[in-house]
Design a protein around this motif. Structure first.
Motif, PDB file in Angstrom:
ATOM      1  N   LEU A 202      -5.923  39.178  54.246  1.00  0.00           N
ATOM      2  CA  LEU A 202      -5.324  38.635  53.017  1.00  0.00           C
ATOM      3  C   LEU A 202      -4.373  37.498  53.363  1.00  0.00           C
ATOM      4  N   ASP A 203      -4.186  36.596  52.399  1.00  0.00           N
ATOM      5  CA  ASP A 203      -3.182  35.554  52.601  1.00  0.00           C
ATOM      6  C   ASP A 203      -1.834  36.052  52.074  1.00  0.00           C
ATOM      7  N   GLY A 204      -0.856  35.192  52.093  1.00  0.00           N
ATOM      8  CA  GLY A 204       0.488  35.594  51.713  1.00  0.00           C
ATOM      9  C   GLY A 204       0.592  36.014  50.256  1.00  0.00           C
ATOM     10  N   ASP A 205      -0.376  35.581  49.445  1.00  0.00           N
ATOM     11  CA  ASP A 205      -0.346  35.945  48.031  1.00  0.00           C
ATOM     12  C   ASP A 205      -1.142  37.207  47.742  1.00  0.00           C
ATOM     13  N   GLY A 206      -1.630  37.824  48.776  1.00  0.00           N
ATOM     14  CA  GLY A 206      -2.432  39.031  48.565  1.00  0.00           C
ATOM     15  C   GLY A 206      -3.864  38.724  48.188  1.00  0.00           C
ATOM     16  N   GLN A 207      -4.291  37.474  48.279  1.00  0.00           N
ATOM     17  CA  GLN A 207      -5.681  37.117  48.002  1.00  0.00           C
ATOM     18  C   GLN A 207      -6.485  37.183  49.300  1.00  0.00           C
ATOM     19  N   VAL A 208      -7.794  37.369  49.151  1.00  0.00           N
ATOM     20  CA  VAL A 208      -8.641  37.440  50.337  1.00  0.00           C
ATOM     21  C   VAL A 208      -8.690  36.075  51.015  1.00  0.00           C
ATOM     22  N   ALA A 209      -8.253  36.056  52.244  1.00  0.00           N
ATOM     23  CA  ALA A 209      -8.298  34.803  53.002  1.00  0.00           C
ATOM     24  C   ALA A 209      -9.593  34.690  53.775  1.00  0.00           C
ATOM     25  N   SER A 210     -10.032  35.841  54.302  1.00  0.00           N
ATOM     26  CA  SER A 210     -11.305  35.816  55.018  1.00  0.00           C
ATOM     27  C   SER A 210     -11.919  37.198  54.975  1.00  0.00           C
ATOM     28  N   ALA A 211     -13.244  37.242  55.038  1.00  0.00           N
ATOM     29  CA  ALA A 211     -13.963  38.515  55.127  1.00  0.00           C
ATOM     30  C   ALA A 211     -15.167  38.273  56.020  1.00  0.00           C
ATOM     31  N   ARG A 212     -15.271  39.109  57.034  1.00  0.00           N
ATOM     32  CA  ARG A 212     -16.388  38.958  57.959  1.00  0.00           C
ATOM     33  C   ARG A 212     -16.974  40.327  58.239  1.00  0.00           C
ATOM     34  N   ALA A 213     -18.255  40.328  58.539  1.00  0.00           N
ATOM     35  CA  ALA A 213     -18.899  41.614  58.824  1.00  0.00           C
ATOM     36  C   ALA A 213     -19.890  41.453  59.977  1.00  0.00           C
TER      37      ALA A 213
END
Lengths: 827, 304
Positions: B218-229
């Motif tokens: 998450l970024d500082g705002d609580g939003q998804v910054a990255s997702a990897r699998a």
């Protein structure tokens, strides 16, 4: 719930044994006597024997069908430690002949059996081609890898469709690949179906599987050249018949052959076949080499060269009325018997005759073709044709219920044979060549008990709750009737030692059933001795020479009754001797805790059985203190001879039990499954069993048999399948890819009992060994079908296959249940 | 099922092991836990001239070294040791020994619990599983996802190979003849992140039909910054997919992420599952793991 025993109706039946009179070990849930030893690692299995023996290993065919052009063993012979290498050319005498056709049948018009080592042609991957004997198994396998065979591959016939198409033949002189063709008909089924208000056609398919005992086969042979006698240890379900077969094959007098079955790590049917190629070749080599020889089958060998089962395709036509009453049933099926038929056509015969289960179907016609394919041969596996039979009949019941919009349980009740109709003759000839007559059983009661146990009526609420949670559940039912205790006979020997201990021996073998416990319970009950004073020996021809074997849920019925009859003879003799010693009348005597006394006077005159045993054998020589009591001068002199006319020395007896026909157990399974709406994973939430195996000798062992059977049933329905590719390679010949369920996959089994004693045998018992596995395919197919609303007509089923069915339904294929299209609830 | 004869060396030091490996090159195989090698030998699918048994090298190789950036797992660390330390299930891992253990990254611990069965985890090693490079195995996917690496030692020195270069093909790793994999390094996840491991197998403990290791940051705002699998059993090696495009910012759509992953995997048919079913599972498991990983990330960010 335990339903009170139903008294047998037939008046000519022998009386049921005494357990209802005197409390004793018979019927008690006592712990298995064998378990401490086995659990502590003190079992002695085949591979625990013969550490000094030479080891055998086999070169097996890598081809499903090929001609052997040349075998070059030169490089293999150079391996240090190799003692001998044999091919077909080396075999002599009757060993060079084909292996026996164990169970001929008039309908098996083209039986074929293999040679111990392939002669000219191989017909399945895994068929033995050469045998290496070496100082150890490692060396033997090294040598096997150096044998060079020049092959001429031939077209392989794989699967039922290819066998039917018969573009190629497995045996050149059987061009249509049909080994057997059998029709049985009761009434005019085709006319009944044509006249019925409603009819359906179903195609039902069961795939190939296998017994896969954890311990494979194994043979260890010792030849005594001075005595010209042979002792063979083999992991078999029939040591007595192996003995006769080896004596015949090796041209030895039978009394020069001993066959001993050590502890056996499971059989499940595959070890009833005999003699296996290795079972002949290992003793043959031991005699030839004058050395001990041993062969222990490894897992891959077991998969590709033992035996499989289950593969059958069925086409069913059924005619019925608006109440779901079946008026006519016409079943045609095709049975894949693999490359050879040494065990005859027992499996399809059982399917064809046990298919009707607890139902009356009006008219019935069944026709099967048994077909050759270039695969491992097919012989009975626990359930033995009944798994398929139950699957077919119960799929029919569910289809009829769905078609009529009726409750599945109600349709079953409508079609069931009523208890007052017993004994009930289905009009068919069973696997033992005898009429198929159900002796006892209250099928509606068994069904109602299962409905109560699983809470059939309450399931609508369970389903609604699950749906509210976004889950998908379904419930299924399956019933069966199982012919158990087939003949021809078993015998038993019972002896009271001069210590008071009791020795029991019977000819059949043990591979986990708990015979050491239940046969001891029977003998202890009959003789009035504590059960821990009784020792049981099975499967050792040195102890008991005659017998048939352990298969077809027959041991408790056959040997159990023989033990009871032998013990009764011993008891009668003991009372005769004790009566003389106590100056009492035999009829006044009883035996309690191994002591004979006058009934009602426990503190009166008495004599231990141990002493009776001493007195039973008049002696000249007093070799110990006990023996003194039996010498000529110690025994009170009478005018008669020391061994009275008609008597024999020793407190022992042998007795035989040979039934006129099989006795029929029954049961009902009910299962609740959950199918993951996304991943299509299938989980068994509940598995309920109601079974009726007549009088119960040990309820704990009966439940253990049911548990094990259910584990195999769940495995067969959801996990296990034997997969051949088009060229005839078995692609999953390991426990990594042949998926037996772990404890994590086996549900908790909920059990309820109904007891309908058999009037056909003295103990009133029926078999239970196979019961648990029989309805597995049927009940889980029904539950999955109910959860999904998609017809399930092929087993086993995997999540990937269920996913595929969902896609086909979504694409508009007509594979859904009618009740789904009518908008009715899934049940 | 008996192996052909082979030579056997049991070195007492890593240096000695490396010199034996240098001597035999491609003819030698290293025996650690033996959970894959021994069956291959018994089935005569592998026939090395020499086995180099490293089980006496515990002082050098049975070690977990940790710092704030990563955990370094020595070649003799058994699966059970990592599985025991399971941050997400605190009821396990309370023994004295565990208290002294390194702190295992949650994803590594979670995935390790899916490795086979307890008896196999007691014997098999984490590094051995990586070197075996089975595309159906859990740990290669985890190493790939977290950007870890494997240390390969030889008489010529030590090289560190990043995960994306280590898994070359089915059952093929970058390990060269003469080399010994002495350790694997699993970097710790970034702050404000969460991970999850999910798989579908036929039976408990079987190789997965499909599995996924997934990490959300998450970024500082609580939003998804990255997702990897990283996915297993869907190709010749574990497959890494960047899902960020589907779930970044405030429009988190795991179904969309699943479709993105499905477009980048190439599963095969086998007797246990069709390719179509495997592709379907990639979508389902992406959503299931994604939702859990996101929840864990929010929890880690104090934003639950």
């Amino acid at each position: 719930m335990t339903v009170a025993p139903v008294r047998p109706a037939e008046s000519d039946a022998p009386a049921v044994a005494e357990p209802t009179v005197a409390p004793g070990p018979f019927g008690a849930p006592i712990l298995r006597k064998e378990d401490r030893r086995l659990a502590a690692g003190e079992g002695r299995y085949l591979d625990d024997l013969g550490h000094e023996a030479l080891a055998a290993a086999f070169l097996r065919s890598p081809h499903a069908h090929a001609r052997i052009v040349d075998i070059d063993i030169d490089a293999a012979l150079d391996v240090e430690g190799v003692v001998a290498i044999y091919t077909y050319e080396d075999l002599d005498g009757r060993v060079a002949e084909p292996l026996p056709l164990l169970i001929p049948h008039p309908a098996l018009h083209a039986p074929r059996t293999a040679y111990p080592l392939a002669k000219d042609v191989v017909r399945h991957v895994g068929e033995p081609v050469a045998m290496v004997v070496a100082t150890d198994r490692y060396t033997a396998e090294d040598a096997v890898s150096l044998i060079r065979v020049e092959w001429e591959p031939l077209p392989a016939v794989i699967g039922i469709d290819a066998a039917v198409a018969a573009e190629h033949a497995v045996h050149p002189d059987v061009p249509d690949n049909v080994a057997a063709h059998l029709v049985q008909e009761v009434g005019d089924a085709q006319a009944a179906i044509a006249a019925a208000p409603r009819s359906l056609t179903l195609d039902l398919h069961v795939e190939r599987s296998a017994s896969t005992p954890l311990e494979g086969k194994g043979v260890y042979a010792r030849w005594d050249a001075d005595d010209r006698s042979l002792r063979v240890y083999t992991s078999t379900q029939t040591s007595t018949s192996v003995r006769f077969a080896l004596a015949a094959k090796l041209s030895l007098p039978v009394d020069r052959v001993e066959v001993v079955t050590p502890d056996v790590g499971g059989g499940f049917g595959v070890k009833i076949v005999h003699p296996w190629p290795e079972e002949v070749l290992v003793p043959w080599a031991a005699i030839r080499l004058r050395r001990e020889v041993k062969w222990v089958e490894d897992r891959r060998e077991h998969f590709i060269s033992s035996a499989h089962e289950r593969a059958q395709k069925h086409t069913v036509r059924v005619g019925f009325d608006d109440e779901g009453r079946i008026l006519g049933l016409d079943v045609r099926f095709w049975h894949d018997n693999g490359a050879y038929t040494p065990y005859g056509i027992i499996v399809p015969i059982i399917t064809s005759t046990q298919l009707l289960g607890p139902y009356k179907v009006g008219a019935y016609r069944v026709e099967f073709h048994s077909l050759y394919t270039n695969t491992v041969m097919v012989t009975p596996y626990r359930g033995a044709g009944r798994v398929h039979a139950c699957f077919v009949m119960e799929r029919v019941m569910d289809a009829v219920a769905d078609h009529c919009g009726l409750d599945r349980a109600q349709v079953r009740l409508t079609n069931m044979i009523r208890p007052e109709e017993m004994p009930y003759d289905q009009g068919l000839i069973f696997q033992d060549g005898r009429p198929l007559i159900y002796d006892t059983g209250d099928f509606p009661r068994s069904l109602r008990a299962a409905l109560d146990l699983v809470d059939w009526e309450g399931f609508a609420a369970v389903r609604a709750q699950a749906q509210a949670e976004g889950r998908r559940v379904g419930i299924g039912l399956a019933t069966y009737v199982e012919g158990t205790g087939v003949g021809p006979y078993e015998g038993a020997y019972v002896r009271v030692e001069t210590t008071g201990d009791v020795v029991v021996a019977t000819g059949l073998t043990t591979q986990g059933q708990g015979h050491a416990t239940v046969f001891a319970q029977i003998a202890a009950q009959e003789l009035g001795v504590p059960v821990d004073r009784v020792t049981v020996t099975t499967g050792d021809t040195r102890r008991f020479k005659y017998g048939v074997g352990t298969f077809a849920s027959r041991a408790a019925v056959m040997s159990g009754n023989a033990v009871a009859l032998a013990a009764r003879k011993v008891r009668a003799k003991a009372l005769r001797i004790a009566a003389a010693a106590l100056a009492a009348d035999e009829s006044e005597l009883t035996i309690v805790d191994g002591v004979v006394s006058v009934r009602g006077f426990p503190d009166g005159p008495s004599i231990p059985l141990a002493t009776v045993a001493v007195l039973a054998n008049p002696l000249r020589y007093a070799f110990d203190e006990e023996a003194k009591r039996a010498t000529q001068f110690a025994v009170p002199a009478t005018d008669g001879p020391p061994v009275p006319e008609g008597e024999e020395p020793g407190l022992e007896a042998t007795a035989w039990y040979s039934p006129v026909r099989s006795t029929f157990a029954n049961g009902v399974h009910a299962a609740v499954v959950e199918t993951d709406p996304e991943t299509a994973e299938i989980r068994v939430l509940r598995y309920c069993v109601v079974h009726d195996c007549g009088t119960v000798i040990n309820p704990m062992i009966v439940e253990g048999q049911v548990h094990g059977g259910v584990a195999q049933g769940v495995g067969g329905a959801l996990y296990e399948r034997i997969v051949y590719d088009e060229s005839g390679q078995l692609v999953n010949a390991s426990f990594m890819d042949f998926l037996m369920p772990y404890a994590s996959e086996v549900p908790t089994v909920e059990i309820d009992h109904v007891t309908s004693p058999s009037p056909l045998n003295p103990l009133g018992v029926k078999g239970v060994g196979e019961a648990g596995v029989i309805p597995g395919h049927a009940v889980l197919a029904a539950a999955i079908e109910d959860a999904e609303g998609i017809r399930i007509d092929r087993m086993p089923i995997s999540p990937a296959e269920l996913f595929d069915l969902r896609r086909r339904l979504a694409a508009g294929e007509d594979i859904g249940l009618r009740r789904r299209s009518r908008g009715e609830g899934p049940s | 099922m008996k192996p052909p004869s082979f030579g056997y060396h049991r070195p007492q030091t890593v240096a000695e092991a490396l010199s034996v490996l240098a001597r035999y090159g491609p003819d030698a195989k290293v025996l650690a836990g033996g959970q894959s090698l021994i069956p291959l030998l018994n089935m005569r699918l592998a026939a090395p001239k020499v086995l180099v048994d490293i089980n006496r090298l515990g002082a050098e190789l049975d070690r977990l070294d940790e710092d704030e950036q990563a955990v370094r797992v020595g070649a003799l660390v058994r699966h059970a040791r990592l599985a025991r330390r399971t941050p997400s299930t605190s009821t396990t891992g309370t023994s004295m020994a565990d208290a002294a253990e390194a702190s295992i990254p949650p994803l590594l611990a979670e995935a390790t619990r899916y490795v086979a069965h307890p008896t196999i985890r007691n014997r098999g090693t984490t590094v051995g599983s990586l070197v075996h490079a089975d595309p159906a195995a859990e740990l290669p996917a985890v190493l790939l996802l977290c950007g870890g690496s494997v240390e390969l030692a030889s008489v010529h020195g030590t090289r560190t190979v990043p995960a994306e270069q280590f898994f070359v093909g089915p059952l093929q790793s970058a390990l060269a003849p003469g080399e010994l994999a002495v350790a694997a390094t699993f970097p710790r996840p970034p702050a404000r992140s969460g991970s999850a491991f999910r798989e579908v197998s036929r039976r408990a403990g079987d190789y997965a039909l499909v599995g996924v290791a997934l990490q959300v940051a998450l970024d500082g705002d609580g939003q998804v910054a990255s997702a990897r699998a990283a996915y297993l059993s869907v190709g010749p090696t574990p497959v890494l997919v960047d899902l960020t495009d589907a779930v970044h910012g405030s429009t988190v759509d795991w179904e969309d992420a699943g479709r993105l992953a499905q477009s980048q995997v190439e599963p095969d048919d086998d007797i246990h599952a069709s390719a179509a079913y495997r592709r379907h599972l990639v979508g389902v498991l992406t959503r299931r793991a994604g939702e859990v990983a996101l929840a864990r990330a929010r929890e880690a960010s104090g934003d639950a």
